[in-house]
Design an enzyme around this catalytic site. Sequence first.
Site, PDB file in Angstrom:
ATOM      1  N   HIS A 300       0.853  -1.182   0.000  1.00 39.56           N
ATOM      2  CA  HIS A 300       0.000   0.000   0.000  1.00 39.56           C
ATOM      3  C   HIS A 300       0.886   1.228   0.000  1.00 39.56           C
ATOM      4  O   HIS A 300       1.937   1.230   0.631  1.00 39.56           O
ATOM      5  CB  HIS A 300      -0.885   0.010   1.259  1.00 39.56           C
ATOM      6  N   ASP A 357      -7.986  -5.347   0.062  1.00 36.58           N
ATOM      7  CA  ASP A 357      -8.463  -6.164  -1.046  1.00 36.58           C
ATOM      8  C   ASP A 357      -8.063  -7.625  -0.948  1.00 36.58           C
ATOM      9  O   ASP A 357      -8.555  -8.458  -1.702  1.00 36.58           O
ATOM     10  CB  ASP A 357      -7.937  -5.601  -2.378  1.00 36.58           C
TER      11      ASP A 357
HETATM   12  N1  ACO Z   1       4.127  -7.521  -4.765  1.00 36.56           N
HETATM   13  C1  ACO Z   1       5.457  -7.551  -4.916  1.00 36.56           C
HETATM   14  N2  ACO Z   1       6.273  -6.493  -4.767  1.00 36.56           N
HETATM   15  C2  ACO Z   1       5.689  -5.328  -4.447  1.00 36.56           C
HETATM   16  C3  ACO Z   1       4.294  -5.212  -4.267  1.00 36.56           C
HETATM   17  C4  ACO Z   1       3.514  -6.369  -4.432  1.00 36.56           C
HETATM   18  N3  ACO Z   1       2.194  -6.339  -4.269  1.00 36.56           N
HETATM   19  N4  ACO Z   1       3.997  -3.927  -3.949  1.00 36.56           N
HETATM   20  C5  ACO Z   1       5.150  -3.257  -3.942  1.00 36.56           C
HETATM   21  N5  ACO Z   1       6.184  -4.113  -4.235  1.00 36.56           N
HETATM   22  C6  ACO Z   1       7.613  -3.789  -4.261  1.00 36.56           C
HETATM   23  C7  ACO Z   1       7.987  -3.005  -5.501  1.00 36.56           C
HETATM   24  O1  ACO Z   1       8.381  -3.880  -6.546  1.00 36.56           O
HETATM   25  C8  ACO Z   1       9.113  -2.153  -4.984  1.00 36.56           C
HETATM   26  O2  ACO Z   1      10.243  -2.988  -4.878  1.00 36.56           O
HETATM   27  P1  ACO Z   1      11.719  -2.402  -5.231  1.00 36.56           P
HETATM   28  O3  ACO Z   1      11.962  -1.356  -4.167  1.00 36.56           O
HETATM   29  O4  ACO Z   1      12.621  -3.565  -5.176  1.00 36.56           O
HETATM   30  O5  ACO Z   1      11.603  -1.791  -6.599  1.00 36.56           O
HETATM   31  C9  ACO Z   1       8.673  -1.811  -3.560  1.00 36.56           C
HETATM   32  O6  ACO Z   1       7.852  -2.921  -3.146  1.00 36.56           O
HETATM   33  C10 ACO Z   1       7.915  -0.502  -3.436  1.00 36.56           C
HETATM   34  O7  ACO Z   1       6.841  -0.549  -4.355  1.00 36.56           O
HETATM   35  P2  ACO Z   1       6.174   0.724  -5.048  1.00 36.56           P
HETATM   36  O8  ACO Z   1       5.599   0.289  -6.350  1.00 36.56           O
HETATM   37  O9  ACO Z   1       7.145   1.859  -5.034  1.00 36.56           O
HETATM   38  O10 ACO Z   1       5.025   1.061  -4.028  1.00 36.56           O
HETATM   39  P3  ACO Z   1       3.847   2.054  -4.321  1.00 36.56           P
HETATM   40  O11 ACO Z   1       3.568   2.725  -3.042  1.00 36.56           O
HETATM   41  O12 ACO Z   1       4.103   2.907  -5.510  1.00 36.56           O
HETATM   42  O13 ACO Z   1       2.659   1.059  -4.727  1.00 36.56           O
HETATM   43  C11 ACO Z   1       0.784  -0.330  -4.624  1.00 36.56           C
HETATM   44  C12 ACO Z   1       1.597   0.737  -3.905  1.00 36.56           C
HETATM   45  C13 ACO Z   1       0.374   0.159  -6.023  1.00 36.56           C
HETATM   46  C14 ACO Z   1      -0.509  -0.600  -3.843  1.00 36.56           C
HETATM   47  C15 ACO Z   1       1.629  -1.624  -4.748  1.00 36.56           C
HETATM   48  O14 ACO Z   1       1.995  -2.079  -3.468  1.00 36.56           O
HETATM   49  C16 ACO Z   1       0.936  -2.718  -5.541  1.00 36.56           C
HETATM   50  O15 ACO Z   1       1.022  -2.734  -6.769  1.00 36.56           O
HETATM   51  N6  ACO Z   1       0.225  -3.660  -4.839  1.00 36.56           N
HETATM   52  C17 ACO Z   1      -0.543  -4.667  -5.528  1.00 36.56           C
HETATM   53  C18 ACO Z   1      -1.867  -4.096  -6.018  1.00 36.56           C
HETATM   54  C19 ACO Z   1      -2.849  -3.878  -4.898  1.00 36.56           C
HETATM   55  O16 ACO Z   1      -3.061  -4.722  -4.041  1.00 36.56           O
HETATM   56  N7  ACO Z   1      -3.488  -2.707  -4.944  1.00 36.56           N
HETATM   57  C20 ACO Z   1      -4.529  -2.340  -3.952  1.00 36.56           C
HETATM   58  C21 ACO Z   1      -4.073  -1.209  -3.119  1.00 36.56           C
HETATM   59  S1  ACO Z   1      -5.213  -0.888  -1.844  1.00 36.56           S
HETATM   60  C22 ACO Z   1      -6.463  -0.078  -2.614  1.00 36.56           C
HETATM   61  O17 ACO Z   1      -6.350   0.573  -3.600  1.00 36.56           O
HETATM   62  C23 ACO Z   1      -7.731  -0.226  -1.960  1.00 36.56           C
END
Ligand code: ACO
Length: 428
Positions: A300, A357
């Site tokens: 998140h 979710d």
């Molecule tokens: N699975 C694996 N790796 C992940 C995930 C994940 N779900 N989420 C983040 N990471 C990793 C990224 O690859 C990144 O790794 P790195 O530093 O080695 O490059 C690090 O964690 C940080 O990730 P960001 O993308 O910078 O985090 P951001 O805050 O931009 O993204 C998000 C947040 C979009 C929710 C992300 O965690 C994601 O894509 N999760 C899966 C989708 C999801 O569940 N969305 C629902 C969110 S809740 C809602 O909207 C109600």
Amino acid sequence: MSTVTLTYDGKNYEYPVVEGSEGEKGIVISNLRSQTGLITLDPGYGNTGSCQSSVCFIDGDRGILRYRGYPIEQVAERARFTEVCYLLIYGKRPSVDELKDFRIKMNRHTLLHEDMKKFYEGYPPGAHPMAIMAAMFASLSSFYKETEETLDLNIARILAKSKTLAAFAYKKSIGQPLVYPRNDLSWPANFLRMMFAVPAEDYEVNPVLEDALNLLLILHADHEQNCSTSTMRMVGSSGANLFASISAAICGLWGPLHGGANQSVIEMLEAIQADGGNYKHFLDEVKDGKSKIRLMGFGHRVYKNFDPRAKVLKQTCDRVFAELGINDPLLDLAKNIEEYALHDEYFVKRKLYPNVDFYSGIIYRAMGIPTEMFTVMFTLGRLPGWIAHWMEQRRDPDNRIHRPRQIYTGETEREFEDRGTKHLPTGR
Ligand code: ACO
């Protein structure tokens, strides 16, 4: 008042620091460009406060979420969705009489204008219900005028009609006759009946499902400046009406990184299951980074600790499954994945925890709600939050149209040579 000093090009500039009621601090840079010629660059707006708001407070590091100051755990346990709508939109808990009036209003406006039913007939089979929802909300603006006097009535209309719009979209997608609302039922019970009753048979709403849906709606009701709420405020800032702004917010919610994640979680779990259930192999693929696969329902932007909504939902999941006597292998798979990820270095290091979710889709599945409708369910819950933010902005005398800047990285000026292409014949 504390200030921040910016030194640029040999000069010092002072910017005030604003402090919120929970001690959150931000630098006010409204004069930055006019004083220095600089703008800030913050892709994804991770460090940018777009407004001051009193609707909802989140402390992502401590796993805190409060609606108008009330902890989500207490609201989820003690309120019904209707009261939460009132609380978020009008900024205070209603008195018992106010709540009764509000409920009556929300129950009275559940019907759609009969002409709107024709719209449903134009969609192809398999049309995504989020496409239908976005179009229907924009269409509502052609039936109901927006003035200061009609605003409260329109809010009640939106909250009441949304469930009818959603249930009709579902009925249309499976080719069943539409079931009209029954206004003596609670919001969730009325919705469940419109979704699952068929004219040829009796239908009793299961109270376990009614309670679970009430909880899901409450848990989704607001989450400060997320992508769809920011869209709502962005579109609303131009003076667009409430229905049109909601239509835009629905589109913002649709994507898999936001509200579409609940659908993606189930699709991911089903794919792992179909592949023999080897979740460790799947998680290895997620972690190696090359596949670009994400563990959906994890991580998140704000929570770097447990999402408090996910905690409540996990308990609800267990209760619903026990009370309904359902045994869903996807729930066991989800629990195994959570357990594994919570102890795995990759996820621990990045502070990736289950979000709301991760479990919501599994409960919707147990209710019989099809996967494609999951993001619609999120929409129904999030409506009061969107409306609250839109109203807050509309009432703010300092509201300005949202118009961010950019750092341009394209070509510098060059000549567009005349190659005679303007006079090429049209057609083939
Ligand atoms: N699975 C694996 N790796 C992940 C995930 C994940 N779900 N989420 C983040 N990471 C990793 C990224 O690859 C990144 O790794 P790195 O530093 O080695 O490059 C690090 O964690 C940080 O990730 P960001 O993308 O910078 O985090 P951001 O805050 O931009 O993204 C998000 C947040 C979009 C929710 C992300 O965690 C994601 O894509 N999760 C899966 C989708 C999801 O569940 N969305 C629902 C969110 S809740 C809602 O909207 C109600």
